[in-house]
Structures are given as structure tokens and as C-alpha cells.
Design a protein around this motif. Structure first.
Motif, PDB file in Angstrom:
ATOM      1  N   TYR A  91      43.458  43.612  41.403  1.00  0.00           N
ATOM      2  CA  TYR A  91      43.945  42.447  42.146  1.00  0.00           C
ATOM      3  C   TYR A  91      45.455  42.266  41.961  1.00  0.00           C
ATOM      4  CZ  TYR A  91      45.335  37.631  42.811  1.00  0.00           C
ATOM      5  OH  TYR A  91      46.032  36.505  43.167  1.00  0.00           O
ATOM      6  N   VAL A  92      45.924  42.350  40.707  1.00  0.00           N
ATOM      7  CA  VAL A  92      47.338  42.098  40.408  1.00  0.00           C
ATOM      8  C   VAL A  92      48.240  43.064  41.166  1.00  0.00           C
ATOM      9  CG1 VAL A  92      49.079  42.257  38.593  1.00  0.00           C
ATOM     10  CG2 VAL A  92      46.964  41.003  38.174  1.00  0.00           C
ATOM     11  N   PHE A  93      47.905  44.337  41.131  1.00  0.00           N
ATOM     12  CA  PHE A  93      48.808  45.313  41.743  1.00  0.00           C
ATOM     13  C   PHE A  93      48.620  45.403  43.253  1.00  0.00           C
ATOM     14  CE2 PHE A  93      49.058  46.469  37.295  1.00  0.00           C
ATOM     15  CZ  PHE A  93      50.428  46.635  37.152  1.00  0.00           C
ATOM     16  N   ARG A  94      47.489  44.952  43.771  1.00  0.00           N
ATOM     17  CA  ARG A  94      47.394  44.775  45.218  1.00  0.00           C
ATOM     18  C   ARG A  94      48.334  43.671  45.668  1.00  0.00           C
ATOM     19  NH1 ARG A  94      43.233  47.095  48.180  1.00  0.00           N
ATOM     20  NH2 ARG A  94      41.720  48.227  46.892  1.00  0.00           N
ATOM     21  N   GLU A  95      48.330  42.569  44.949  1.00  0.00           N
ATOM     22  CA  GLU A  95      49.207  41.448  45.282  1.00  0.00           C
ATOM     23  C   GLU A  95      50.675  41.858  45.216  1.00  0.00           C
ATOM     24  OE1 GLU A  95      51.185  37.973  45.988  1.00  0.00           O
ATOM     25  OE2 GLU A  95      49.082  38.451  46.447  1.00  0.00           O
ATOM     26  N   LYS A  97      34.445  38.839  44.508  1.00  0.00           N
ATOM     27  CA  LYS A  97      35.120  38.039  45.530  1.00  0.00           C
ATOM     28  C   LYS A  97      36.350  37.353  44.953  1.00  0.00           C
ATOM     29  CE  LYS A  97      34.224  34.373  48.909  1.00  0.00           C
ATOM     30  NZ  LYS A  97      33.222  33.407  49.424  1.00  0.00           N
ATOM     31  N   VAL A  98      37.416  37.343  45.747  1.00  0.00           N
ATOM     32  CA  VAL A  98      38.669  36.692  45.356  1.00  0.00           C
ATOM     33  C   VAL A  98      38.845  35.434  46.184  1.00  0.00           C
ATOM     34  CG1 VAL A  98      41.181  36.897  45.259  1.00  0.00           C
ATOM     35  CG2 VAL A  98      39.747  38.853  44.647  1.00  0.00           C
ATOM     36  N   ALA A 135      44.526  32.607  41.609  1.00  0.00           N
ATOM     37  CA  ALA A 135      43.367  33.142  42.325  1.00  0.00           C
ATOM     38  C   ALA A 135      42.170  33.128  41.381  1.00  0.00           C
ATOM     39  CB  ALA A 135      43.631  34.550  42.837  1.00  0.00           C
ATOM     40  N   GLN A 136      41.012  33.263  41.969  1.00  0.00           N
ATOM     41  CA  GLN A 136      39.776  33.288  41.197  1.00  0.00           C
ATOM     42  C   GLN A 136      39.011  34.558  41.540  1.00  0.00           C
ATOM     43  OE1 GLN A 136      37.551  29.619  41.122  1.00  0.00           O
ATOM     44  NE2 GLN A 136      35.595  30.681  40.803  1.00  0.00           N
ATOM     45  N   ILE A 137      38.720  35.356  40.509  1.00  0.00           N
ATOM     46  CA  ILE A 137      37.943  36.581  40.667  1.00  0.00           C
ATOM     47  C   ILE A 137      36.591  36.349  40.005  1.00  0.00           C
ATOM     48  CG2 ILE A 137      37.862  39.064  40.271  1.00  0.00           C
ATOM     49  CD1 ILE A 137      40.877  39.020  39.925  1.00  0.00           C
ATOM     50  N   ALA A 197      38.278  42.236  44.712  1.00  0.00           N
ATOM     51  CA  ALA A 197      38.986  43.117  43.782  1.00  0.00           C
ATOM     52  C   ALA A 197      37.979  43.731  42.830  1.00  0.00           C
ATOM     53  CB  ALA A 197      40.062  42.353  43.008  1.00  0.00           C
ATOM     54  N   SER A 198      38.228  44.985  42.449  1.00  0.00           N
ATOM     55  CA  SER A 198      37.333  45.676  41.525  1.00  0.00           C
ATOM     56  C   SER A 198      37.667  45.406  40.067  1.00  0.00           C
ATOM     57  CB  SER A 198      37.374  47.184  41.794  1.00  0.00           C
ATOM     58  OG  SER A 198      38.698  47.685  41.653  1.00  0.00           O
TER      59      SER A 198
END
Length: 272
Positions: free
Chosen positions: A201-205, A185-186, A114-116, A195-196
Motif C-alpha cells: 500500500y505504502v509504495f503504491r501510494e 480492502k483499503v 488509510a485503513q487496511i 493492498a496485499s
């Protein structure tokens, strides 16, 4: 001939447990005479210690104390047995809490790119044979050596915690909504749009893929997953697929990810 007597005084707090057929004054008055009660030692403390020369008084006292020797010996045995049981329980508890469930040498898992913002993030997961997550690795492309090393060691610490039995839910609650750069934006993840932070992002996934927590997703699930963990599932083929497929990769949607090959025919031709 011994010349001295050492008297050691202990303060012992213990309780006795009896069972009664009826709760009345008659039954309660007989409790002190009963010998079938279970003795549980609560606390034993050293109170005082005295040294005396052997004399007639001391010997007379020991003779008089013989009346209570049976009761004293019983209490002493109970104290020793209780202390040994408590010690064994504490040792077994430490052993249980300190046990690590190591990952298999050949394991399942998936990689999510993914790209943040302008930063690419690669999340690697490793699973046990039952599909439970046991390790993660986090790779980034635009971070310095210090940040990469910190992220790598952070992932190792999380992996060790998972292998020692820390629930994934604890990490999810701790790191979701953490705020630091890069953020925004992801791109590349169909369930997470922003993701903030990288940890957010990692733990949402992980929460979506392994815990089924749809409240952390920004887009609805395309398919309605059929829970294969339920006992009502009789499809043996799906169970086989579950054993060889990464739970995180299919996000538990085993049935919807399968390709129907029932109408496919393969013709094998041999050369003459």
C-alpha cells in the motif's frame, strides 16, 4: 662509497595512443619513432628484485643504459601521473557517492490516513524544496511494540536511502506486491482499493503521488493533470503555488487543485 646495487624489475602494461592523418603502412611504420603519443598505464606489477655488489660490469651496464634514460624517465613520469589521476578520480567518486542531501529544517509533505483490513495506517512524507520526496514515516495503531519499532526503523532506512540518492523507483519495484498481513480492502484512499500488505500500500501510494505511475492505481484519475514541469507553462502564479505546495499531496495536479478566487470580493469595513 656504495657497495651494493639493488635492481628491481617491474612488468608494466601500458598503451600509447596516436592520431594519424592517413591509415597506411607508411604512417604505421613511423609510430614507434613518434614522441607525441598519449601513454596510459594499464597495470604495473613487481616482477623480481636482485642485489649485487658494485663491479665493473654493473657500472658498464649503467653507462650503456644511459641511452634509454630519456625514454625510461618519460614512461616513469607518465606512470606516476596516471596513478595520481586515478587516485584523484577514485577519491572524488567516493566523495560524490557518499554525499547525503539532508532535508531542510522546514519542509513540505503530507499525511495520508488509510485503513487496511482492521488496521489504520498513517503515511507521513517529507519533501525537498523542489518537491522530490526525501523521507517517510509509517505509523500503525494495532501493531505491537516490536512491529511498530521495525516499521519505524524501516522507514528511517528508506529515508536515508532517498537522501543518499537511491531512486524511489527502486523501492517501488522492490516492495510493490509483497504479501503479508494485514492485507485486503483499503478504506480512505481514493486511488487504492486493496493492498496485499502495508508495504504494498505504502509504495503504491508513493508511486502514484510522486512518480505519476497510474498503472498502480485501482481507480482512474478524476482530473487530467497538466504537467507543470514542462517549459511551456507560463503561468507564474502556478509556479509559485508549486513552490509552496506539497507535490505528493496534490499528486502533481497543481492547476486542478487551485480554487478560483478571481470573482471573490472581500469588503473590509471599519468602525467609525
Amino acid at each position: 662509497m656504495k657497495k651494493y646495487v639493488v635492481e628491481t624489475y617491474y612488468t608494466c602494461t601500458f598503451k600509447t595512443v596516436h592520431t594519424l592523418d592517413n591509415l597506411d603502412d607508411t604512417e604505421l611504420s613511423k609510430i614507434d619513432k613518434r614522441t607525441d603519443g598519449n601513454v596510459e598505464v594499464i597495470d604495473v606489477k613487481l616482477n623480481n628484485r636482485k642485489t649485487k655488489k658494485i663491479s665493473g660490469k654493473v657500472e658498464e651496464r649503467s653507462i650503456n643504459d644511459k641511452v634509454d634514460n630519456v625514454l625510461t624517465n618519460n614512461i616513469t613520469d607518465k606512470i606516476k601521473n596516471t596513478q595520481n589521476e586515478q587516485k584523484d578520480k577514485s577519491v572524488s567518486l567516493k566523495t560524490k557517492n557518499n554525499s547525503r542531501f539532508k532535508m531542510p529544517d522546514r519542509r513540505k509533505g503530507y499525511i495520508q490516513k488509510a485503513q487496511i483490513g482492521d488496521h489504520k495506517v498513517y503515511l507521513h512524507t517529507g519533501e525537498y524544496d523542489d518537491g522530490k520526496i526525501g523521507e517517510i514515516f509509517i505509523d500503525t495503531n494495532k501493531e505491537g511494540e516490536l512491529v511498530k519499532a521495525m516499521m519505524n526503523n524501516f522507514a528511517i532506512a528508506i529515508s536515508l536511502g532517498l537522501q543518499y540518492g537511491v531512486p524511489l523507483e527502486e523501492y517501488v519495484d522492490a516492495f510493490i506486491d509483497t504479501k503479508f498481513e494485514p492485507s485486503g480492502k483499503v478504506i480512505g484512499n481514493d486511488r487504492i482499493l486493496s493492498a496485499s500488505s502495508i508495504l504494498d500500500y505504502v509504495f503504491r501510494e508513493l508511486a502514484i503521488s510522486y512518480l505519476g505511475k497510474e498503472e498502480f492505481a485501482h481507480t482512474p484519475s478524476i482530473v487530467s493533470a497538466k504537467n507543470l514541469d514542462s517549459e511551456n507553462s507560463d503561468d507564474k502564479f502556478l509556479k509559485i503555488v508549486k513552490n509552496i505546495t506539497s507535490k505528493g499531496f496534490v499528486r502533481s495536479n497543481y492547476e486542478e487543485k487551485l480554487v478560483d478566487l478571481s470573482d471573490v470580493r472581500i469588503n473590509l469595513k471599519t468602525k467609525n
